[in-house]
Design a protein around this motif. Structure first.
Motif, PDB file in Angstrom:
ATOM      1  N   LEU A   5       0.845  -1.186   0.000  1.00 59.79           N
ATOM      2  CA  LEU A   5       0.000   0.000   0.000  1.00 59.79           C
ATOM      3  C   LEU A   5       0.883   1.240   0.000  1.00 59.79           C
ATOM      4  CD1 LEU A   5      -2.762  -0.992   2.599  1.00 59.79           C
ATOM      5  CD2 LEU A   5      -2.690  -1.405   0.130  1.00 59.79           C
ATOM      6  N   ILE A   6       0.666   2.094  -0.991  1.00 56.35           N
ATOM      7  CA  ILE A   6       1.461   3.310  -1.113  1.00 56.35           C
ATOM      8  C   ILE A   6       0.553   4.519  -0.950  1.00 56.35           C
ATOM      9  CG2 ILE A   6       2.968   4.653  -2.627  1.00 56.35           C
ATOM     10  CD1 ILE A   6       3.729   2.055  -4.025  1.00 56.35           C
ATOM     11  N   SER A   7       0.759   5.286   0.106  1.00 55.02           N
ATOM     12  CA  SER A   7      -0.042   6.477   0.346  1.00 55.02           C
ATOM     13  C   SER A   7       0.380   7.598  -0.593  1.00 55.02           C
ATOM     14  CB  SER A   7       0.112   6.949   1.798  1.00 55.02           C
ATOM     15  OG  SER A   7      -0.425   6.013   2.711  1.00 55.02           O
ATOM     16  N   ARG A  57      -3.705 -10.328  -9.603  1.00 58.69           N
ATOM     17  CA  ARG A  57      -3.902 -10.934  -8.283  1.00 58.69           C
ATOM     18  C   ARG A  57      -4.265  -9.877  -7.231  1.00 58.69           C
ATOM     19  NH1 ARG A  57      -2.300 -16.168  -7.636  1.00 58.69           N
ATOM     20  NH2 ARG A  57      -1.856 -15.831  -5.425  1.00 58.69           N
ATOM     21  N   ASP A  58      -3.621  -8.711  -7.299  1.00 55.79           N
ATOM     22  CA  ASP A  58      -3.966  -7.646  -6.356  1.00 55.79           C
ATOM     23  C   ASP A  58      -5.430  -7.240  -6.505  1.00 55.79           C
ATOM     24  OD1 ASP A  58      -1.350  -7.792  -5.692  1.00 55.79           O
ATOM     25  OD2 ASP A  58      -0.834  -5.729  -6.232  1.00 55.79           O
ATOM     26  N   TYR A  59      -5.900  -7.251  -7.744  1.00 49.86           N
ATOM     27  CA  TYR A  59      -7.287  -6.901  -8.056  1.00 49.86           C
ATOM     28  C   TYR A  59      -8.237  -7.924  -7.432  1.00 49.86           C
ATOM     29  CZ  TYR A  59     -11.021  -5.199 -11.235  1.00 49.86           C
ATOM     30  OH  TYR A  59     -12.160  -4.660 -11.772  1.00 49.86           O
ATOM     31  N   LEU A  60      -7.914  -9.194  -7.570  1.00 48.12           N
ATOM     32  CA  LEU A  60      -8.736 -10.247  -6.986  1.00 48.12           C
ATOM     33  C   LEU A  60      -8.740 -10.162  -5.456  1.00 48.12           C
ATOM     34  CD1 LEU A  60      -7.762 -13.319  -9.218  1.00 48.12           C
ATOM     35  CD2 LEU A  60      -9.805 -11.878  -9.382  1.00 48.12           C
ATOM     36  N   GLU A  61      -7.612  -9.761  -4.897  1.00 53.53           N
ATOM     37  CA  GLU A  61      -7.540  -9.648  -3.438  1.00 53.53           C
ATOM     38  C   GLU A  61      -8.547  -8.626  -2.919  1.00 53.53           C
ATOM     39  OE1 GLU A  61      -4.421  -8.604   0.188  1.00 53.53           O
ATOM     40  OE2 GLU A  61      -3.672  -9.406  -1.721  1.00 53.53           O
ATOM     41  N   ARG A  62      -8.719  -7.513  -3.643  1.00 53.66           N
ATOM     42  CA  ARG A  62      -9.691  -6.504  -3.212  1.00 53.66           C
ATOM     43  C   ARG A  62     -11.103  -7.067  -3.210  1.00 53.66           C
ATOM     44  NH1 ARG A  62      -4.538  -4.353  -4.109  1.00 53.66           N
ATOM     45  NH2 ARG A  62      -4.439  -2.224  -3.275  1.00 53.66           N
ATOM     46  N   PHE A  63     -11.434  -7.891  -4.198  1.00 53.80           N
ATOM     47  CA  PHE A  63     -12.760  -8.502  -4.221  1.00 53.80           C
ATOM     48  C   PHE A  63     -12.953  -9.429  -3.020  1.00 53.80           C
ATOM     49  CE2 PHE A  63     -12.985  -6.980  -8.537  1.00 53.80           C
ATOM     50  CZ  PHE A  63     -14.339  -6.780  -8.739  1.00 53.80           C
ATOM     51  N   ILE A  64     -11.900 -10.119  -2.641  1.00 51.34           N
ATOM     52  CA  ILE A  64     -11.966 -11.000  -1.469  1.00 51.34           C
ATOM     53  C   ILE A  64     -12.158 -10.174  -0.196  1.00 51.34           C
ATOM     54  CG2 ILE A  64     -10.641 -12.615  -0.058  1.00 51.34           C
ATOM     55  CD1 ILE A  64      -9.276 -13.497  -2.744  1.00 51.34           C
ATOM     56  N   ILE A  65     -11.429  -9.068  -0.093  1.00 48.65           N
ATOM     57  CA  ILE A  65     -11.546  -8.198   1.082  1.00 48.65           C
ATOM     58  C   ILE A  65     -12.939  -7.607   1.171  1.00 48.65           C
ATOM     59  CG2 ILE A  65     -10.803  -5.972   2.027  1.00 48.65           C
ATOM     60  CD1 ILE A  65      -8.920  -8.271   2.688  1.00 48.65           C
ATOM     61  N   TYR A  66     -13.461  -7.062   0.044  1.00 47.74           N
ATOM     62  CA  TYR A  66     -14.776  -6.433   0.080  1.00 47.74           C
ATOM     63  C   TYR A  66     -15.889  -7.451   0.283  1.00 47.74           C
ATOM     64  CZ  TYR A  66     -12.229  -2.339  -1.580  1.00 47.74           C
ATOM     65  OH  TYR A  66     -11.343  -1.293  -1.683  1.00 47.74           O
ATOM     66  N   ALA A  67     -15.574  -8.741   0.061  1.00 42.50           N
ATOM     67  CA  ALA A  67     -16.543  -9.804   0.327  1.00 42.50           C
ATOM     68  C   ALA A  67     -16.351 -10.400   1.725  1.00 42.50           C
ATOM     69  CB  ALA A  67     -16.416 -10.898  -0.720  1.00 42.50           C
ATOM     70  N   LYS A  68     -15.578  -9.713   2.550  1.00 38.29           N
ATOM     71  CA  LYS A  68     -15.302 -10.152   3.926  1.00 38.29           C
ATOM     72  C   LYS A  68     -14.688 -11.547   3.970  1.00 38.29           C
ATOM     73  CE  LYS A  68     -19.374  -9.471   5.820  1.00 38.29           C
ATOM     74  NZ  LYS A  68     -20.410  -9.272   6.865  1.00 38.29           N
ATOM     75  N   ILE A 152     -10.375   2.729  -7.244  1.00 42.61           N
ATOM     76  CA  ILE A 152     -10.445   2.311  -5.843  1.00 42.61           C
ATOM     77  C   ILE A 152     -10.132   0.827  -5.704  1.00 42.61           C
ATOM     78  CG2 ILE A 152     -12.076   1.921  -3.944  1.00 42.61           C
ATOM     79  CD1 ILE A 152     -11.048   4.778  -4.107  1.00 42.61           C
ATOM     80  N   THR A 153     -10.637   0.020  -6.624  1.00 42.19           N
ATOM     81  CA  THR A 153     -10.400  -1.416  -6.554  1.00 42.19           C
ATOM     82  C   THR A 153      -8.937  -1.753  -6.783  1.00 42.19           C
ATOM     83  OG1 THR A 153     -12.651  -1.827  -7.355  1.00 42.19           O
ATOM     84  CG2 THR A 153     -11.105  -3.653  -7.500  1.00 42.19           C
ATOM     85  N   VAL A 154      -8.273  -1.001  -7.625  1.00 42.90           N
ATOM     86  CA  VAL A 154      -6.860  -1.262  -7.910  1.00 42.90           C
ATOM     87  C   VAL A 154      -5.952  -0.808  -6.769  1.00 42.90           C
ATOM     88  CG1 VAL A 154      -4.919  -0.672  -9.426  1.00 42.90           C
ATOM     89  CG2 VAL A 154      -7.157  -1.186 -10.409  1.00 42.90           C
ATOM     90  N   TYR A 155      -6.264   0.352  -6.158  1.00 40.33           N
ATOM     91  CA  TYR A 155      -5.297   0.978  -5.255  1.00 40.33           C
ATOM     92  C   TYR A 155      -5.709   1.056  -3.786  1.00 40.33           C
ATOM     93  CZ  TYR A 155      -3.052   2.466  -9.584  1.00 40.33           C
ATOM     94  OH  TYR A 155      -2.446   2.481 -10.803  1.00 40.33           O
ATOM     95  N   ASP A 156      -6.986   0.943  -3.477  1.00 37.71           N
ATOM     96  CA  ASP A 156      -7.415   1.134  -2.092  1.00 37.71           C
ATOM     97  C   ASP A 156      -7.389  -0.187  -1.325  1.00 37.71           C
ATOM     98  OD1 ASP A 156      -8.178   2.593   0.093  1.00 37.71           O
ATOM     99  OD2 ASP A 156     -10.218   2.980  -0.578  1.00 37.71           O
ATOM    100  N   TYR A 157      -7.566  -0.096  -0.003  1.00 37.18           N
ATOM    101  CA  TYR A 157      -7.617  -1.285   0.840  1.00 37.18           C
ATOM    102  C   TYR A 157      -8.442  -0.975   2.086  1.00 37.18           C
ATOM    103  CZ  TYR A 157      -5.802  -5.988   1.749  1.00 37.18           C
ATOM    104  OH  TYR A 157      -5.674  -7.355   1.905  1.00 37.18           O
ATOM    105  N   ALA A 158      -9.627  -0.447   1.872  1.00 34.30           N
ATOM    106  CA  ALA A 158     -10.482  -0.059   2.990  1.00 34.30           C
ATOM    107  C   ALA A 158     -11.332  -1.238   3.453  1.00 34.30           C
ATOM    108  CB  ALA A 158     -11.394   1.094   2.580  1.00 34.30           C
TER     109      ALA A 158
END
Length: 314
Positions: A5-7, A57-68, A152-158
């Motif tokens: 994660l790069i701010s 893979r980073d993109y797929l990780e966001r979908f996993i995170i947003y799906a709890k 947001i999906t590419v770069y965020d991690y909320a």
């Protein structure tokens, strides 16, 4: 390979955002996230109706995170997103946030606030900027939102999002008259059902007597859980009871930059050569419905474009 994660001035993170968010969804053990991504990646490769199967893979990780952490939810949302690109292509026609929408700033502003809350939620702000409401203006806002969702999906991690909708400066009768309900539904579904952004609260600012009609439409689109999280305020200062002032824009009495400044900065970031190339690549992530397994396109897709689910206005 671990996500880094790069701010920057657009998206900032807390010291332990990556670890804390993964831990929230039991994905913090060594190798757990990589294994989960492997499963999701392999699943995508086996979907005959996906025109493009190779997701980063980073993109797929966001979908996993947003799906709890739920693989089944992540699968469904990726499928819904690809299906939306096929059935509502008008929402995904644009790829350059700055060049494709030179005048949108005067009609509508849509931004994510730079700083996260202490528990890693990000604040989203949408504000109607003009009294000259037009159907074409609404369509541009939805197309711009599609670019923002990708960013947001590419770069965020909320962990999730709070959404503010400022409708205080517009005539709600004009909004309701000029708003294409099918496109509005698709735009909301894009956030919640396709990208799967977790909505912790929706705060609508308006003094109009017709705001109830708008809220009624919105509640028909979102889930019952989200519908219960919709709040209507008459003033922006009411937000301070729910969201930290230091995370809000100065337009709302907060400590962050103005909405116009944030919008311009975010548009610059979303218009880089790298992100425009990503947007054009992702336009290929649609579906060939002739190759979808029979019986799969069922009630899960009610509310998707092309279905016959109707919205009641009165």
């Amino acid at each position: 390979m671990s996500v880094t994660l790069i701010s920057n001035n657009i998206l900032q993170f807390n010291t332990n955002t990556l670890e804390d968010v993964r831990k929230e969804f039991n994905l913090h053990d060594p190798g757990m996230m990589e294994q989960t991504i492997d499963i999701l990646y392999d699943w995508c490769q086996k979907q005959d109706h996906f025109v493009k199967k190779d997701f980063p893979r980073d993109y797929l990780e966001r979908f996993i995170i947003y799906a709890k952490g739920s693989l089944e939810k992540a699968k469904l949302r990726i499928d819904r997103l690809c299906t939306m690109r096929t059935m509502a292509p008008n929402l995904f026609e644009k790829s350059n946030a700055k060049n494709d929408f030179p005048d949108l700033r005067d009609f509508y502003i849509n931004v994510f606030m730079p700083k996260l809350t202490e528990d890693n939620y990000r604040i989203h702000v949408a504000k109607m900027m003009t009294k000259n409401i037009t159907p074409s203006g609404f369509l541009k806002t939805y197309q711009h939102a599609a670019i923002m969702c990708e960013y947001i999906t590419v770069y965020d991690y909320a962990q999730g999002f709070y959404s503010i909708m400022d409708l205080s400066d517009v005539n709600m009768a004009d909004v309701l008259t000029n708003m294409n309900l099918a496109d509005f539904r698709n735009n909301i579904n894009l956030f919640t059902e396709c990208y799967g952004f977790r909505i912790a609260g929706i705060f609508i600012i308006s003094t109009s007597k017709m705001i109830d009609a708008f809220v009624k439409i919105l509640k028909q689109i979102v889930s019952d859980k989200i519908a219960q999280r919709i709040n209507v305020f008459k003033t922006v200062t009411s937000l301070h009871e729910f969201l930290p002032k230091e995370l809000l824009p100065e337009d709302f009495g907060g400590d962050q930059k103005s909405l116009c400044e944030l919008y311009d900065e975010m548009n610059e970031e979303m218009s880089t050569e790298k992100h425009v190339a990503h947007m054009k690549e992702m336009q290929l992530t649609c579906t060939n419905e002739n190759l979808r397994q029979s019986g799969r396109f069922d009630e899960e897709y009610l509310g998707m474009p092309g279905s016959f689910k109707l919205l009641s206005v009165d």
